[in-house]
Write a protein that holds these residues in place. Structure first.
Motif, mmCIF file in Angstrom:
data_model
loop_
_atom_site.group_PDB
_atom_site.id
_atom_site.type_symbol
_atom_site.label_atom_id
_atom_site.label_comp_id
_atom_site.label_asym_id
_atom_site.label_seq_id
_atom_site.Cartn_x
_atom_site.Cartn_y
_atom_site.Cartn_z
ATOM 1 N N UNK A 9 5.326 3.937 18.549
ATOM 2 C CA UNK A 9 4.134 3.693 17.742
ATOM 3 C C UNK A 9 4.575 3.031 16.440
ATOM 4 N N UNK A 10 3.910 1.938 16.085
ATOM 5 C CA UNK A 10 4.195 1.299 14.804
ATOM 6 C C UNK A 10 2.889 1.054 14.068
ATOM 7 N N UNK A 11 2.991 0.907 12.774
ATOM 8 C CA UNK A 11 1.824 0.692 11.930
ATOM 9 C C UNK A 11 1.842 -0.721 11.377
ATOM 10 N N UNK A 12 0.730 -1.425 11.533
ATOM 11 C CA UNK A 12 0.540 -2.700 10.874
ATOM 12 C C UNK A 12 -0.146 -2.387 9.557
ATOM 13 N N UNK A 13 0.464 -2.751 8.464
ATOM 14 C CA UNK A 13 -0.020 -2.346 7.148
ATOM 15 C C UNK A 13 -0.781 -3.453 6.429
ATOM 16 N N UNK A 18 -3.490 -0.129 10.866
ATOM 17 C CA UNK A 18 -3.787 0.444 12.177
ATOM 18 C C UNK A 18 -2.476 0.683 12.919
ATOM 19 N N UNK A 19 -2.496 1.615 13.875
ATOM 20 C CA UNK A 19 -1.316 1.945 14.681
ATOM 21 C C UNK A 19 -1.440 1.309 16.067
ATOM 22 N N UNK A 20 -0.286 0.860 16.577
ATOM 23 C CA UNK A 20 -0.239 0.157 17.856
ATOM 24 C C UNK A 20 0.987 0.572 18.660
#
Length: 95
Positions: A9-13, A18-20
């Motif tokens: 899981x990574x977060x686009x800031x 949002x998490x993807x």
């Protein structure tokens, strides 16, 4: 069509964080083969997602030759998932 895979899981800031989870290359190739039949524009692919005991509907985002699976906040909370966790996902695409 059903696909199963695991990924971190990574977060686009950006302006709306949002998490993807990124779809692995082999599964992304399978999706590309059917995307034209199901996309509703901009390459977005509608899917049902299952993570643990939680299921929701969303659309995959095409990005850099693969697709990103958006993880809804309610699903992350229900499954106690945080950035950096590796999760198992099942995607269902209605053809």
């Amino acid at each position: 069509m059903e696909l199963q895979f695991s990924g971190p899981v990574f977060c686009w800031r950006g302006p709306a964080p949002h998490h993807f989870v990124a779809v692995p290359e082999d599964e992304a190739e399978e999706l590309r083969e059917t995307a034209a039949a199901v996309t509703y524009g901009w390459g977005m692919v509608p899917v049902a997602v299952r993570m643990g005991a939680t299921t929701w509907t969303t659309s995959l985002w095409p990005k850099d030759g693969t697709y990103l699976v958006p993880l809804k906040l309610a699903a992350r909370r229900a499954e106690q998932v945080a950035e950096g966790d590796v999760v198992d996902l099942r995607l269902t695409v209605d053809l």
